[in-house]
Design an enzyme around this catalytic site. Structure first.
Site, PDB file in Angstrom:
ATOM      1  N   SER A 214       0.408  -0.825   0.263  1.00  0.00           N
ATOM      2  CA  SER A 214       0.177  -0.455   0.020  1.00  0.00           C
ATOM      3  C   SER A 214       1.150   1.605   0.051  1.00  0.00           C
ATOM      4  O   SER A 214       1.710   1.497  -1.092  1.00  0.00           O
ATOM      5  CB  SER A 214      -0.968  -0.456   1.131  1.00  0.00           C
ATOM      6  OG  SER A 214      -1.997   0.754   1.265  1.00  0.00           O
ATOM      7  N   GLU A 337      -9.670  -4.673  -4.836  1.00  0.00           N
ATOM      8  CA  GLU A 337      -8.392  -3.974  -3.659  1.00  0.00           C
ATOM      9  C   GLU A 337      -9.996  -3.166  -3.378  1.00  0.00           C
ATOM     10  O   GLU A 337      -9.558  -2.715  -2.648  1.00  0.00           O
ATOM     11  CB  GLU A 337      -7.713  -3.021  -4.974  1.00  0.00           C
ATOM     12  CG  GLU A 337      -6.653  -3.856  -5.397  1.00  0.00           C
ATOM     13  CD  GLU A 337      -5.159  -3.902  -4.473  1.00  0.00           C
ATOM     14  OE1 GLU A 337      -4.943  -3.799  -2.881  1.00  0.00           O
ATOM     15  OE2 GLU A 337      -4.178  -4.666  -4.840  1.00  0.00           O
ATOM     16  N   HIS A 435      -7.857  -5.002  -1.207  1.00  0.00           N
ATOM     17  CA  HIS A 435      -6.333  -4.150  -0.341  1.00  0.00           C
ATOM     18  C   HIS A 435      -6.303  -5.042   1.060  1.00  0.00           C
ATOM     19  O   HIS A 435      -7.360  -5.773   1.966  1.00  0.00           O
ATOM     20  CB  HIS A 435      -6.503  -3.024   0.206  1.00  0.00           C
ATOM     21  CG  HIS A 435      -5.572  -2.137   0.152  1.00  0.00           C
ATOM     22  ND1 HIS A 435      -4.595  -2.082  -0.583  1.00  0.00           N
ATOM     23  CD2 HIS A 435      -5.430  -1.588   1.743  1.00  0.00           C
ATOM     24  CE1 HIS A 435      -3.329  -1.329  -0.388  1.00  0.00           C
ATOM     25  NE2 HIS A 435      -3.957  -0.521   0.640  1.00  0.00           N
TER      26      HIS A 435
END
Length: 518
Positions: A214, A337, A435
């Site tokens: 991330s 995600e 995610h």
């Protein structure tokens, strides 16, 4: 690994944490770094050294300066208990328990530019080294998060290093009079510490893999494009980051003005240096949602965070120009995600066509064409699925593909791509391949209780053990050899490994989407 006898620590210099820590210190291994000796913990097959400084505490005006060397210490520093973390607000995500990802929040203390080191208890020399940069929207996260226990890496013959870096206003607010991207500069300083010290823990300083997830992956991509970091690492793994995720100077200036107005001060480093950490944290939490779209650029974070790297040239563009030519790269994203930002807060199932259009408007200069492309490539998809797919690529997919293509165009090093597609059954099966779902598999922690349950990241039941073993082993194989076990990514085939209960290599799996983003 360089070890020493276990003399009693000097009580004036050791960091005492009570009787339990004293017992651990008396039995723990001692390693000498360039700044001084540290005593860690023996935990089964792992030696753990916690809270070792790699840079001086960022105090006062130093919070907005480049990282500085830490003063040496005398005696043996206790490295058996976690230390303070970067100032940050507590983070929650609706119905999903993300505490293993974010940790417990801010643990107050100035000396937080530190690393944790995990090494095999059996010792060894010349072991591969992996250095992890955590995510958290450039505003949260730390080495204290449960997901970043490096024991499985150490068990499998890797020296694993995790690091804290400056976050939020101190780390990433672009301030006149201060260097930009101070959090990124911290990562580079940590890599220098690794180069200087990791051999004492059994690691090979010339076989270092930088990896992040991330915001940590986007930061690692920025490090790839930083000339001062050249030679500090040999390989990189970017999980769900973006090579197009940096703000322009115009976008960053909007955030700086908003922060200054909220504090009632001038937008200059001298004024911010007088504000205490707690007030900076509180102000940072009020900056989310600023519209950063300009005449020439969209907001690469879709308003989810007011902080990112601030660069004149995106990392993918810098890599295309030849930076990172000698670094092997593994880059990838998760299939869904965007689900993380919709499902836990209850905005997924009720998504409408208007929500799809609004997401496209915020993401792309030709939103109508974008929506048309995604509808054509996903026949029968619901508005919720389309909205999530657009967010997936706007935040991570398009920028990851751009970085992979830029890197693959240079023949001096190898490029590999993956897509993590295993669907978490959390939140009634809606979370999916969202995610952060890949992280427990990478760290070999998919069976941990805090990650399993109806509101936990991996959902009820147990995820496939063989999948966890294989993902973890693949990351280690890449760190050791530069080859994860499938065909390299090039600008013709764009070979990508789709990771699920079955692993399938697919050529250019997002061809239509890639073309519209290009």
């Amino acid at each position: 690994m360089t070890r020493h006898p276990d003399p009693d620590p000097d009580p004036t210099t050791a960091h005492d944490a009570g009787p339990a820590a004293t017992t651990a210190r008396s039995a723990g291994p001692v390693v000498t770094t360039a700044q001084g000796a540290v005593r860690g913990l023996r935990r089964g097959e792992t030696l753990a050294f916690l809270n070792i400084p790699y840079a001086a505490p960022p105090r006062g005006a130093g919070r907005f300066a480049p990282p500085q060397p830490h003063e040496p210490w005398q005696g043996i520093r206790d490295a058996t208990v976690p230390g303070p973390t970067a100032p940050q607000a507590e983070r929650r995500l609706g119905a999903l328990d993300m505490s293993p990802y974010f940790g417990a929040g801010w643990s107050v203390g100035e000396d937080y530019l530190t690393v944790n080191v995990f090494a095999p208890a059996t010792g060894g020399d010349g072991l591969p080294v992996m250095v992890f940069v955590h995510g958290g929207g450039f505003a949260a996260g730390s080495t204290r998060a449960g997901l970043y226990d490096g024991s499985a890496f150490a068990r499998d013959g890797v020296v694993l290093v995790t690091l804290n870096y400056r976050l939020g206003i101190a780390g990433f607010l672009d301030l006149p009079g201060a260097p930009a991207n101070r959090g990124l500069l911290d990562v580079v300083a940590a890599l220098r510490w690794v180069r200087e010290n990791v051999s004492a823990f059994g690691g090979d300083p010339h076989n270092v893999t930088l990896f992040g997830q991330s915001a940590g992956a986007t930061t690692a991509g920025g490090v790839l494009a930083t000339p001062e970091a050249a030679g500090l690492f040999r390989r990189a793994i970017l999980q769900s980051g973006s090579g197009l995720g940096a703000f322009t100077g115009e976008q960053a200036a909007r955030v700086t003005r908003a922060a200054a107005e909220a504090l009632g001060i001038e937008p200059h480093v001298d004024a911010f240096a007088a504000v205490p950490d707690a007030q900076l944290v509180e102000t940072a939490s009020r900056l989310a949602g600023i519209d950063l779209r300009t005449a020439t650029h969209h907001d690469p974070l879709l308003g989810l965070s007011p902080f990112s790297l601030v660069l004149d040239t995106q990392p993918a563009e810098a890599v295309a120009a030849g930076l990172a030519a000698g670094v092997d790269l593994l880059v990838g994203t998760n299939s869904e995600e965007g689900n993380l930002y919709l499902v836990p807060v209850g905005t997924y199932a009720g998504s409408s066509a208007a929500d799809v259009d609004a997401t496209a408007e915020r993401s792309h200069p030709d939103p109508a064409r974008l929506v048309e492309t995604y509808r054509a490539s996903r026949p029968g998809a619901s508005s919720a699925q389309l909205r999530s797919a657009l967010m997936t690529d706007a935040l991570f997919g398009a920028g990851s593909r751009a970085l992979a293509g830029a890197h693959a165009a240079n023949p001096e090093s190898a490029t590999y791509a993956y897509e993590f597609a295993w669907r978490s059954p959390a939140l009634d099966g809606e979370l999916g391949a969202a995610h952060a779902v890949e992280l427990p598999f990478v760290f070999g922690l998919a069976d941990q209780p805090g990650l399993n349950g109806p509101g936990a990241l991996l959902g009820p039941g147990r995820p496939p053990a063989d999948l966890a073993d294989r993902v973890h082993a693949t990351w280690i194989r890449f760190a050791r050899t530069g080859d994860p076990g499938w065909e390299p990514y090039d600008t013709d085939r764009r070979a990508t490994m789709r990771i699920d209960t079955e692993w399938t290599q697919i050529d250019d799996p997002r061809a239509r989407e890639r073309e519209v983003w290009d």
